[in-house]
Scaffold this active site. Structure first.
Site, PDB file in Angstrom:
ATOM      1  N   SER A  88      44.214  91.731  21.503  1.00 60.57           N
ATOM      2  CA  SER A  88      42.874  92.122  21.524  1.00 60.57           C
ATOM      3  C   SER A  88      41.932  91.335  22.541  1.00 60.57           C
ATOM      4  O   SER A  88      40.575  91.662  22.572  1.00 60.57           O
ATOM      5  CB  SER A  88      42.127  91.816  20.091  1.00 60.57           C
ATOM      6  OG  SER A  88      41.826  90.787  19.835  1.00 60.57           O
ATOM      7  N   THR A 200      38.923  91.598  19.010  1.00 62.49           N
ATOM      8  CA  THR A 200      37.652  90.873  19.722  1.00 62.49           C
ATOM      9  C   THR A 200      37.613  89.493  19.085  1.00 62.49           C
ATOM     10  O   THR A 200      37.851  89.438  18.208  1.00 62.49           O
ATOM     11  CB  THR A 200      36.473  91.341  19.774  1.00 62.49           C
ATOM     12  OG1 THR A 200      36.515  92.743  20.395  1.00 62.49           O
ATOM     13  CG2 THR A 200      35.432  90.669  20.594  1.00 62.49           C
ATOM     14  N   THR A 218      36.661  89.791  24.975  1.00 63.59           N
ATOM     15  CA  THR A 218      37.733  91.061  24.232  1.00 63.59           C
ATOM     16  C   THR A 218      38.534  91.576  25.270  1.00 63.59           C
ATOM     17  O   THR A 218      37.964  91.498  26.558  1.00 63.59           O
ATOM     18  CB  THR A 218      36.781  92.114  23.724  1.00 63.59           C
ATOM     19  OG1 THR A 218      37.620  92.916  22.898  1.00 63.59           O
ATOM     20  CG2 THR A 218      36.011  92.935  24.499  1.00 63.59           C
ATOM     21  N   ARG A 228      35.324 102.108  31.062  1.00 65.18           N
ATOM     22  CA  ARG A 228      34.680 101.737  29.941  1.00 65.18           C
ATOM     23  C   ARG A 228      34.320 100.485  29.362  1.00 65.18           C
ATOM     24  O   ARG A 228      35.103  99.391  29.631  1.00 65.18           O
ATOM     25  CB  ARG A 228      35.268 102.465  28.696  1.00 65.18           C
ATOM     26  CG  ARG A 228      34.694 102.287  27.145  1.00 65.18           C
ATOM     27  CD  ARG A 228      35.109 101.023  26.384  1.00 65.18           C
ATOM     28  NE  ARG A 228      34.594 101.165  25.102  1.00 65.18           N
ATOM     29  CZ  ARG A 228      34.747 100.264  24.246  1.00 65.18           C
ATOM     30  NH1 ARG A 228      35.298  99.042  24.471  1.00 65.18           N
ATOM     31  NH2 ARG A 228      34.160 100.287  23.212  1.00 65.18           N
ATOM     32  N   GLY A 252      34.346  94.969  16.518  1.00 58.51           N
ATOM     33  CA  GLY A 252      34.584  96.231  15.989  1.00 58.51           C
ATOM     34  C   GLY A 252      34.050  97.322  16.984  1.00 58.51           C
ATOM     35  O   GLY A 252      33.885  97.248  18.053  1.00 58.51           O
TER      36      GLY A 252
HETATM   37  N1  ASP Z   1      33.796  95.418  20.048  1.00 54.54           N
HETATM   38  C1  ASP Z   1      34.723  95.970  20.937  1.00 54.54           C
HETATM   39  C2  ASP Z   1      34.506  96.943  21.897  1.00 54.54           C
HETATM   40  O1  ASP Z   1      34.219  97.958  21.420  1.00 54.54           O
HETATM   41  C3  ASP Z   1      36.198  96.129  20.246  1.00 54.54           C
HETATM   42  C4  ASP Z   1      36.550  95.533  19.019  1.00 54.54           C
HETATM   43  O2  ASP Z   1      36.070  94.342  18.524  1.00 54.54           O
HETATM   44  O3  ASP Z   1      37.322  95.892  18.233  1.00 54.54           O
HETATM   45  O4  ASP Z   1      35.220  96.841  23.058  1.00 54.54           O
END
Ligand code: ASP
Length: 348
Positions: A88, A200, A218, A228, A252
Site C-alpha cells: 500500500s 497507506t 501511499t 487519480r 482509508g
Molecule cells: N487514503 C488512500 C487514498 O485514498 C488510500 C488508503 O489509505 O487506503 O489514496
C-alpha cells in the site's frame, strides 16, 4: 531552526472518552467551546496507522536522540515505503489500472509552519522524502506527475521499477478478471473478485518540547484511474499540523476524506478542546453526513473504511474509525498496537 512557539493552556471541554470508546451522541455541542493549550508532558509521542508499529518505534527512538520531529516521522514511514511486502506504500505498492505505481505523499513541519507534497509520482521509492524536499527547497507546496519526478531526479533520487513480482501478479490477475466482455482471458474462472486492497501510512509526532510534525505516504487506491490523486498528498486532508494544537492524518477512502478536509477538521476539533480520539470520531460523523447515498448501506452506514489518527501538543493521542480498527502508537516508552474509537460495530 526551531522558532519560538506559544505555550498555551489546554482548557477545553474534553468529553472524557478515551481511545477504544464509542463516542456518545451530543458531542457536537461540546465541540463548540474554544480551548487553548499548555504543554504539561515532556515525552516524545508518535501515533500512526496500524501498519506503523515500526514507524512509531523509529520515530520515538530518533526523537529521544534529539532528531527533528519531521525527520523522525519520515524516517519512520520510510520503513514501510522501502518494504516490498507492504502493498500500500512506496516500493511494491499496488499500481493503477495501467499497471503503473503512482505514489502520493505530504508532510508538515509545525515549528517552521511549512508544508510539502507530491502526487502521482512514478519511479521513486520514497515520496515522503521528496515531499520534504518540496517543503525545504521550494516556495511551492504541491508538485505532481512528471514535474515531481524531474524535481526528485534533480536531487539525486534514483528512478526504479516500483512493481515487485507479487504486486505485478496481483495487478495481472485483477486486469484478467475485471470484465467478462473485454479481451483479457480470465486467469481463473472460479476466483472471486476480492475487495479492492487499500492502505497507506500516516504518522504524527510531538517531541518533548511540544514541537509537532506529520507525514502521510501511499500508493493510493489500487487499480485507480491513471492520474487519480487521493487524500494523502492533500494538506488538510491526508495530514495536517498546527504547532499550537496538534497533528492528525488519515488512511482509508480518500475521496470521502477530501470532501471534509478531515485532518484539518480533526485538528480544529482538538483546538476546541476535544481529545484526539474524540476529535477523530467527530470528523467521521461529518464524513457520514457528507456521503452520497450510493456509499451508504440501508442503515445509513458507510460501505467504506476511513480512519483518523491524532496527537495533541500535550502528547495525548488517539484514533477514530468508521468500524473497529487498530492503530500504532509510541507513548514515550514503548510502541503499542491499540484499538481505535469507532462509530459503528461491524455486523456479526
Ligand atoms: N487514503 C488512500 C487514498 O485514498 C488510500 C488508503 O489509505 O487506503 O489514496
Amino acid at each position: 531552526m526551531t522558532p519560538e512557539y506559544s505555550r498555551r493552556e489546554f482548557l477545553g471541554t474534553a468529553s472524557g472518552l478515551t481511545a477504544g470508546a464509542v463516542i456518545a451522541p451530543g458531542l457536537a455541542a461540546q465541540a463548540a467551546a474554544p480551548a487553548v493549550h499548555v504543554r504539561k508532558s515532556s515525552t516524545n509521542v508518535a501515533v500512526a496507522s496500524g501498519n506503523g508499529l515500526r514507524a512509531v518505534a523509529k520515530a520515538g527512538e530518533l526523537m529521544a536522540q534529539g532528531v527533528d520531529t519531521l525527520d523522525a516521522a519520515i524516517e519512520g514511514v520510510k520503513i514501510q515505503e522501502l518494504d516490498p511486502n507492504d502493498p500500500s506504500v512506496g516500493y511494491g505498492g499496488l499500481p493503477n489500472e495501467n499497471g503503473v505505481v503512482q505514489l502520493d505523499a505530504s508532510c508538515m513541519h509545525g515549528p517552521t509552519k511549512r508544508a510539502g507534497a507530491v502526487g502521482a509520482l512514478e519511479g521513486i521509492k520514497t515520496p515522503s522524502v521528496v515531499a520534504k524536499y518540496v517543503l525545504l527547497y521550494t516556495d511551492h507546496i504541491f508538485l505532481v506527475g512528471e514535474g515531481a519526478k524531474k524535481f526528485a531526479l534533480s536531487y539525486g533520487f534514483k528512478e526504479e521499477d516500483l512493481l515487485t513480482d507479487s504486486s505485478r501478479q496481483r495487478w495481472l490477475r485483477w486486469r484478467a478478471n475485471r470484465s467478462e466482455s473485454d479481451d483479457w482471458i480470465n486467469v481463473d474462472e472460479d476466483e472471486q473478485m476480492v475487495p479492492r486492497p487499500t492502505g497507506t501510512i500516516n504518522c504524527n509526532v510531538v517531541n518533548a518540547n511540544g514541537d509537532i510534525s506529520s507525514v502521510t505516504t501511499t500508493s493510493g487506491l489500487s487499480w485507480k484511474i491513471p492520474g487519480r490523486v487521493g487524500d494523502s498528498p492533500i494538506i488538510g486532508a491526508g495530514q495536517y499540523t498546527d504547532n499550537d494544537v496538534g497533528a492528525a492524518g488519515s488512511t482509508g477512502r480518500g475521496e470521502s476524506n477530501i470532501k471534509v478536509c478531515g485532518a484539518f477538521l480533526t485538528v480544529e476539533f482538538m483546538r476546541r478542546g476535544l481529545k484526539p480520539a474524540d476529535a477523530a470520531v467527530e470528523t467521521l460523523r461529518r464524513v457520514v453526513a457528507t456521503s452520497e447515498p450510493r456509499l451508504l448501506d440501508e442503515h445509513g452506514r458507510p460501505r467504506f473504511s476511513l480512519n483518523f489518527y491524532a496527537v495533541n501538543k500535550n502528547g495525548e493521542f488517539g484514533a477514530g474509525s468508521v468500524y473497529p480498527s487498530r492503530y500504532a502508537a509510541f507513548d514515550g516508552s514503548e510502541a503499542l498496537r491499540l484499538d481505535t474509537a469507532y462509530l459503528y460495530e461491524r455486523d456479526a
